[in-house]
Design a protein around this motif. Structure first.
Motif, short mmCIF file in Angstrom:
data_model
loop_
_atom_site.label_atom_id
_atom_site.label_comp_id
_atom_site.label_asym_id
_atom_site.label_seq_id
_atom_site.Cartn_x
_atom_site.Cartn_y
_atom_site.Cartn_z
N LEU A 148 -15.88 7.37 13.69
CA LEU A 148 -15.33 6.80 12.48
C LEU A 148 -13.96 7.24 12.52
N ARG A 149 -12.95 6.49 12.37
CA ARG A 149 -11.72 7.32 12.25
C ARG A 149 -11.02 6.53 10.76
N ILE A 150 -10.74 7.75 10.03
CA ILE A 150 -9.94 7.41 8.72
C ILE A 150 -8.75 7.01 8.73
N ASP A 151 -7.96 6.07 8.45
CA ASP A 151 -6.84 5.74 8.87
C ASP A 151 -5.67 5.93 7.70
N LEU A 152 -4.71 6.51 8.10
CA LEU A 152 -3.56 6.87 7.22
C LEU A 152 -2.45 6.64 8.01
N GLU A 153 -2.45 5.73 8.90
CA GLU A 153 -1.18 5.34 9.64
C GLU A 153 -1.14 3.63 9.27
N ASP A 154 -1.01 3.02 10.18
CA ASP A 154 -0.89 1.61 10.22
C ASP A 154 -1.55 0.96 9.56
N GLY A 155 -3.13 1.24 9.49
CA GLY A 155 -3.93 0.46 8.83
C GLY A 155 -3.88 0.77 7.34
N TYR A 156 -3.20 1.78 7.07
CA TYR A 156 -3.24 2.56 5.59
C TYR A 156 -1.55 1.96 5.07
N GLY A 157 -0.79 2.09 5.72
CA GLY A 157 0.54 1.91 5.28
C GLY A 157 1.34 2.78 4.97
N THR A 158 2.55 2.60 4.45
CA THR A 158 3.53 3.38 3.73
C THR A 158 3.51 3.37 2.36
N ARG A 159 3.05 4.40 1.65
CA ARG A 159 2.89 4.38 0.02
C ARG A 159 3.44 5.62 -0.61
N PRO A 160 3.75 5.71 -1.88
CA PRO A 160 4.05 7.05 -2.60
C PRO A 160 3.43 8.17 -1.95
N ASP A 161 4.00 9.44 -1.82
CA ASP A 161 3.44 10.47 -1.64
C ASP A 161 2.39 11.01 -2.49
N ALA A 162 2.52 10.77 -3.62
CA ALA A 162 1.38 11.07 -4.67
C ALA A 162 0.09 9.99 -4.43
N GLU A 163 0.36 8.84 -4.05
CA GLU A 163 -0.78 7.94 -3.76
C GLU A 163 -1.44 8.74 -2.51
N GLU A 164 -0.48 8.60 -1.49
CA GLU A 164 -1.23 8.82 -0.33
C GLU A 164 -1.95 10.50 -0.30
N ASP A 165 -1.58 11.30 -1.07
CA ASP A 165 -2.17 12.85 -1.42
C ASP A 165 -3.52 12.53 -2.09
N ALA A 166 -3.35 11.67 -2.99
CA ALA A 166 -4.63 11.39 -3.60
C ALA A 166 -5.74 10.93 -2.59
N ASP A 167 -5.42 9.74 -2.07
CA ASP A 167 -6.25 9.00 -1.02
C ASP A 167 -6.80 10.37 0.19
N VAL A 168 -5.85 10.85 0.40
CA VAL A 168 -6.40 11.92 1.59
C VAL A 168 -7.33 12.89 0.84
N ARG A 169 -7.22 13.23 -0.40
CA ARG A 169 -8.14 14.50 -0.94
C ARG A 169 -9.43 13.64 -1.20
N ARG A 170 -9.18 12.32 -1.69
CA ARG A 170 -10.53 11.81 -2.00
C ARG A 170 -11.43 11.37 -0.65
N ALA A 171 -10.65 10.96 0.32
CA ALA A 171 -11.32 10.70 1.61
C ALA A 171 -11.88 11.82 2.20
N ALA A 172 -11.36 13.16 2.00
CA ALA A 172 -11.74 14.23 2.66
C ALA A 172 -13.14 14.71 1.93
N ASP A 173 -13.06 14.53 0.51
CA ASP A 173 -14.23 14.72 -0.50
C ASP A 173 -15.33 13.80 0.08
N GLU A 174 -15.12 12.57 0.54
CA GLU A 174 -16.00 11.79 0.81
C GLU A 174 -16.72 12.01 2.08
N LEU A 175 -15.92 12.37 3.01
CA LEU A 175 -16.50 12.73 4.45
C LEU A 175 -17.20 13.84 4.41
N ARG A 176 -16.98 14.98 3.45
CA ARG A 176 -17.71 16.10 3.28
C ARG A 176 -18.90 15.98 2.67
N ALA A 177 -19.13 14.80 1.70
CA ALA A 177 -20.26 14.40 1.16
C ALA A 177 -21.07 13.74 2.29
#
Length: 421
Positions: free
Chosen positions: A103-132
């Motif tokens: 499984l590849r969690i995509d933060l490039e083309d499949g995710y797109g360009t978003r404001p930094d605060a939004e991407e930061d939040a998605d990165v943290r949340r996705a990392a927490d979900e993967l850890r879970a």
């Protein structure tokens, strides 16, 4: 070994010593650059999902969705596999048990360009979900992220995402051995060297073991295949990775578009794709770096006819890739999983009897209609082990067909038994 005349024996001994000294540097370079196949299992696919859609239960969710697609269109799937009900039953079992291998969690083309605060939040949340998912055993056997590449416009965001995700993931647990990151849009060897540098800095800063951060190179630009001097830059990229590169992944649509191919004709089987993948194959051979084909964007959605047509295309393309030595590919939708495994399982099951028989004849030195070389015996053994790894074949039927114990089969395939998952 027959003894030589004393004078000739001294000549041969002296000449051998001279050649050993003369070729010592070349021998060392060969061993360093071409260490052989990487130990362990290679996933048959990588499933991409945008980071904002990823959650700890996604693998099970994909499995359930793929089984619903089979339930709804089982007659069409059966027709595509020539009525092989046993194969469909095996696919069902795989989808219920292990629907996603990588499984590849995509933060490039499949995710797109978003404001930094939004991407930061998605990165943290996705990392927490993967850890879970890792903690509960619901994660895919292999996992990772794709971050934005090291070209100038996206470099800062890519580095931030990489550092933020890895640091968050290891806050409450170890970095999985099967975790990799994917570097996209590679246009220069220096970008690979930069990722080696970044990985080392992150390991040092986060207290990770040296070499823990491994990566894949996504080949989706013509510059990664052919450099301005006419050389195959992808080969230089592999050897610039300091042993961290585990795979080369072909990017179907970016590469085709960059070569000027019209959208209607962009495909895994276009001649520009076949050329790029042949160069990648030669560059990776003997290095331990694995190959992955790309994706098809024809999704099995809609009515029965649309689903059947998309399944037929996907099944054919997966079988085509397998026959060409690309044992992994990308999947973008849960309904692609039935044909991923139908094609893969069919490939190994169709080849089981012949491969086992040829390997047995080779090992027992029996006369047969095919005279196989040691390199082909290695390929036969590797084929059978790949079938076992993904669940298409059982170890018992492979052992019965070849007459070989697992360690002997792995030895013929030049694999380390303990490295297999």
């Amino acid at each position: 070994m027959e003894s030589l005349a004393p004078g000739l024996d001294r000549l041969v001994g002296g000449l051998t010593s001279e050649l050993d000294a003369r070729l010592a540097d070349a021998d060392a370079a060969l061993a360093r650059h071409y260490p052989g196949e990487r130990a362990g299992r290679q996933p048959v696919h990588t499933v991409y999902v945008p980071a904002d859609r990823f959650h700890a239960g996604l693998v099970a969710e994909h499995g359930a969705a793929s089984l619903r697609a089979v339930d709804a269109h089982e007659d069409r799937l059966l027709a595509l596999v020539d009525g092989d009900a046993d194969l469909v039953a095996r696919v069902r079992d795989k989808l219920a048990r292990e629907p996603v291998e990588d499984l590849r969690i995509d933060l490039e083309d499949g995710y797109g360009t978003r404001p930094d605060a939004e991407e930061d939040a998605d990165v943290r949340r996705a990392a927490d979900e993967l850890r879970a998912a890792l903690d509960t055993g619901s994660a895919a056997p292999f996992s990772g992220i794709r971050f934005k590449g090291f070209e100038a416009p996206t470099r800062s965001r890519g580095v931030r995402t990489l550092a933020l995700f890895v640091s968050r993931l290891v806050e409450d647990g170890p970095l999985p051995d099967t975790f990799v990151v994917t570097l996209p849009k590679v246009t220069a060897v220096e970008q690979v060297e930069a990722l080696v540098h970044a990985a080392g800095r992150l390991e040092s800063g986060l207290g990770l073991a040296d070499g823990a951060l491994r990566f894949e190179i996504q080949v989706e630009t013509p510059q990664s295949i052919l450099g301005p001097d006419g050389g195959a830059l992808v080969a230089r990229m592999v050897h610039a990775s300091a042993g961290r590169c585990t795979g080369l992944h072909y990017g179907t649509y970016d590469y085709s578009a960059a070569c000027g191919i019209a959208a209607a004709h962009q495909s895994l089987e276009h001649p520009v794709a076949d050329h790029a993948k042949a160069v990648m194959q030669a560059a990776a051979a003997g290095t331990g770096v694995r190959l992955s084909d790309g994706s098809t964007n024809v999704l099995p959605v809609g009515g029965p006819d649309e689903v059947a047509a998309a399944w037929a295309t996907h099944l054919r393309l997966v079988r085509r890739s397998l026959a060409r030595g690309y044992y992994q590919g990308w999947d973008l939708h849960p309904a692609q999983l039935p044909t991923r495994f139908a094609a893969t399982f069919g490939f190994y099951r169709d080849g089981l009897a012949a491969a086992a028989s040829r390997l047995r004849s080779y090992v027992e030195r029996r006369d047969s209609g095919v005279l196989d070389e040691p390199a082909t015996a290695r390929a036969l053994a590797d084929f059978l082990l790949r079938g076992v790894d993904c669940g298409a074949l059982s170890a018992e039927e492979v052992g019965a067909g070849t007459g070989l114990a697992a360690d002997r089969l792995a030895g013929l395939a030049h694999r380390a038994v303990e490295g297999r998952a």
